[in-house]
Scaffold this motif. Sequence first.
Motif, mmCIF file in Angstrom:
data_model
loop_
_atom_site.group_PDB
_atom_site.id
_atom_site.type_symbol
_atom_site.label_atom_id
_atom_site.label_comp_id
_atom_site.label_asym_id
_atom_site.label_seq_id
_atom_site.Cartn_x
_atom_site.Cartn_y
_atom_site.Cartn_z
ATOM 1 N N UNK A 170 0.809 -1.213 0.000
ATOM 2 C CA UNK A 170 0.000 0.000 0.000
ATOM 3 C C UNK A 170 0.840 1.258 0.000
ATOM 4 N N UNK A 171 0.189 2.385 -0.197
ATOM 5 C CA UNK A 171 0.873 3.682 -0.175
ATOM 6 C C UNK A 171 0.864 4.314 1.216
ATOM 7 N N UNK A 172 -0.125 3.958 2.027
ATOM 8 C CA UNK A 172 -0.229 4.517 3.376
ATOM 9 C C UNK A 172 -0.815 3.447 4.299
ATOM 10 N N UNK A 173 -0.101 2.331 4.373
ATOM 11 C CA UNK A 173 -0.503 1.215 5.217
ATOM 12 C C UNK A 173 0.727 0.765 5.989
ATOM 13 N N UNK A 174 0.535 0.035 7.077
ATOM 14 C CA UNK A 174 1.653 -0.404 7.914
ATOM 15 C C UNK A 174 1.550 -1.914 8.054
ATOM 16 N N UNK A 175 2.247 -2.617 7.144
ATOM 17 C CA UNK A 175 2.301 -4.073 7.146
ATOM 18 C C UNK A 175 3.686 -4.483 7.629
ATOM 19 N N UNK A 176 3.738 -5.242 8.688
ATOM 20 C CA UNK A 176 5.021 -5.586 9.294
ATOM 21 C C UNK A 176 5.794 -6.629 8.497
ATOM 22 N N UNK A 177 5.094 -7.514 7.761
ATOM 23 C CA UNK A 177 5.777 -8.700 7.271
ATOM 24 C C UNK A 177 4.949 -9.408 6.200
ATOM 25 N N UNK A 178 5.553 -10.388 5.507
ATOM 26 C CA UNK A 178 4.794 -11.144 4.498
ATOM 27 C C UNK A 178 3.596 -11.886 5.059
ATOM 28 N N UNK A 179 3.561 -12.138 6.373
ATOM 29 C CA UNK A 179 2.379 -12.745 6.987
ATOM 30 C C UNK A 179 1.216 -11.757 7.090
ATOM 31 N N UNK A 180 1.440 -10.535 6.653
ATOM 32 C CA UNK A 180 0.432 -9.488 6.564
ATOM 33 C C UNK A 180 -0.085 -9.073 7.949
ATOM 34 N N UNK A 181 0.784 -9.070 8.927
ATOM 35 C CA UNK A 181 0.445 -8.525 10.235
ATOM 36 C C UNK A 181 0.502 -7.003 10.150
ATOM 37 N N UNK A 182 -0.618 -6.350 10.468
ATOM 38 C CA UNK A 182 -0.688 -4.898 10.390
ATOM 39 C C UNK A 182 -0.537 -4.273 11.768
ATOM 40 N N UNK A 183 0.094 -3.115 11.800
ATOM 41 C CA UNK A 183 0.238 -2.397 13.062
ATOM 42 C C UNK A 183 -1.122 -1.987 13.609
ATOM 43 N N UNK A 184 -2.094 -1.762 12.737
ATOM 44 C CA UNK A 184 -3.437 -1.415 13.199
ATOM 45 C C UNK A 184 -4.020 -2.504 14.089
ATOM 46 N N UNK A 185 -3.584 -3.744 13.888
ATOM 47 C CA UNK A 185 -4.065 -4.862 14.694
ATOM 48 C C UNK A 185 -3.101 -5.231 15.818
ATOM 49 N N UNK A 186 -1.807 -5.101 15.557
ATOM 50 C CA UNK A 186 -0.802 -5.575 16.518
ATOM 51 C C UNK A 186 -0.449 -4.551 17.590
ATOM 52 N N UNK A 187 -0.463 -3.264 17.257
ATOM 53 C CA UNK A 187 -0.159 -2.182 18.205
ATOM 54 C C UNK A 187 1.197 -2.383 18.879
ATOM 55 N N UNK B 115 6.301 -13.770 16.690
ATOM 56 C CA UNK B 115 6.528 -14.665 15.563
ATOM 57 C C UNK B 115 5.182 -14.879 14.867
ATOM 58 N N UNK B 116 4.844 -14.026 13.902
ATOM 59 C CA UNK B 116 3.511 -14.074 13.306
ATOM 60 C C UNK B 116 3.191 -15.411 12.651
ATOM 61 N N UNK B 117 1.975 -15.870 12.876
ATOM 62 C CA UNK B 117 1.473 -17.088 12.244
ATOM 63 C C UNK B 117 0.913 -16.727 10.871
ATOM 64 N N UNK B 118 1.159 -17.591 9.893
ATOM 65 C CA UNK B 118 0.579 -17.354 8.561
ATOM 66 C C UNK B 118 -0.939 -17.465 8.683
ATOM 67 N N UNK C 138 2.713 -22.512 7.347
ATOM 68 C CA UNK C 138 1.941 -23.395 8.217
ATOM 69 C C UNK C 138 2.834 -24.218 9.131
ATOM 70 N N UNK C 139 4.157 -24.254 8.830
ATOM 71 C CA UNK C 139 5.069 -25.126 9.561
ATOM 72 C C UNK C 139 6.170 -24.354 10.278
ATOM 73 N N UNK C 140 6.676 -23.299 9.617
ATOM 74 C CA UNK C 140 7.832 -22.571 10.135
ATOM 75 C C UNK C 140 7.534 -21.086 10.258
ATOM 76 N N UNK C 141 8.065 -20.419 11.291
ATOM 77 C CA UNK C 141 7.947 -18.959 11.336
ATOM 78 C C UNK C 141 8.840 -18.333 10.279
#
Length: 285
Positions: A59-76, A251-254, A271-274
């Motif tokens: 995104x242009x103005x989004x905060x995604x921490x990682x390929x597992x798509x963990x967002x700062x809006x959810x993780x804080x 360690x975000x889960x997929x 599904x198997x490894x972080x």
Amino acid sequence: MTDVISDAGGPVAAAADPAPQPVGVGRRATDPASTARANRRWWDAEADAYAAEHGDFLGDADFVWCPERLREADAHLLGDVRGREVLEIGCGAAMCSRWLVGQGARPVASDLSSGMLRQARAASARTGVEVPLVQADARALPFPDASFDIVFTAFGAVPFVADSAAVMAEAARVLRAGGRFVFATTHPIRWSFPDDPGPDGLTATMPYWDRTPYVEFADDGTPTYVEHHRTLGDRVRELVAAGLRLVDLVEPVWPAGHTEPWGQWSPLRGAILPGTAIYVCERPG
């Protein structure tokens, strides 16, 4: 050389010479200067292609921490950002910092690559959300001590320097007492497995403790891209030496329903490894 790009679009340090085309890949020793030179050239040359490949995901103005798509809006993970002065290191196109503007933070975004900072300026023009940009090496930040309440990076800087302890020390230096440093990087366990999102990527083939860098190199041996590995223990020792306190290791889960692979990351492996480790640290005070 460090130049500030103002909201009006000030200067950017000239881009490094184009990187030589890689002809080989392997594990080999490389020094801090060669690592920095190779990676700056690589990101300058690949900035447009990277944005084309991953821009929709990030995104242009989004905060995604990682390929597992963990967002700062959810993780804080950064905590309360409203009114806080925040530094993003290894910002790429600075999408995370633009998201923080919308949350009431006062971010500054920095990156070594002028190519990535040009992407950041283009995204600011598209969104109308301006963020001060600074071209700087994360190992030598051009800010006074205790300048920020929060420092963070989402897969920036840390794996792309030979001396990541210097990044930790600089983050601690520019943090105010009680401030938070959060960084996401490839989970160390992934170092033991091939960079393959399919079944072949599920068999460990390399020693976890082998810290020899991954290097792509030209026909004359010049490094063109470098990543460095540290174990979990190495990371903890770096943080402690910098005077930081580790308060969480995420360690975000997929997630279910997320089918989009990213390089070596995939639903099969996830599904198997972080794939990602996010270190949440504080400067005591």
